[in-house]
Design a protein around this motif. Structure first.
Motif: not given
Length: 114
Positions: A21-50
């Motif tokens: 469970a901790l490994l899954v949470i760590l991977i999910a957090a890393a994926f989301n933080l990496g996505g925000v970084y790659v998309m250069q901001g939270l709004p772009a990340w949220q739009a991509w996810r939508a």
């Protein structure tokens, strides 16, 4: 302190699911933080996810199916060893299915116009 209560925390029987469970949470957090970084901001990340909601929905359904098949195989072996545990496992199965359905419904609600 070798009381029966503490003796069940020795070994991987209890710690393995916690570690997973901790490994899954760590991977999910890393994926989301990496996505925000790659998309250069939270709004772009949220739009991509939508925009990719249905692709990830299909992916989650595939994962749920694989987990279900694995559980059914494990459950058959478990019930051969302990036939009286059927009712307890049934309650847990219902709780897991309801949790997954509610989670997917809340995601769909926010995605489709909530």
């Amino acid at each position: 302190m070798n009381t029966p209560f503490f003796s069940r925390f020795k070994g991987w029987g209890v710690w393995a699911p916690i570690a997973v469970a901790l490994l899954v949470i760590l991977i999910a957090a890393a994926f989301n933080l990496g996505g925000v970084y790659v998309m250069q901001g939270l709004p772009a990340w949220q739009a991509w996810r939508a925009h990719t909601y249905w692709y990830f929905f299909a992916w989650r359904m595939g994962l749920y199916s694989v987990a279900l098949l694995g559980w059914l195989k494990y459950r058959a072996r478990l019930l051969k060893r302990k036939p009286g545990a059927n009712l307890r496992w049934r309650k847990a199965e219902i709780a897991v299915v309801l949790a997954l359905v509610l989670m997917e419904m809340s995601r769909a609600y926010t995605q489709l116009g909530g």
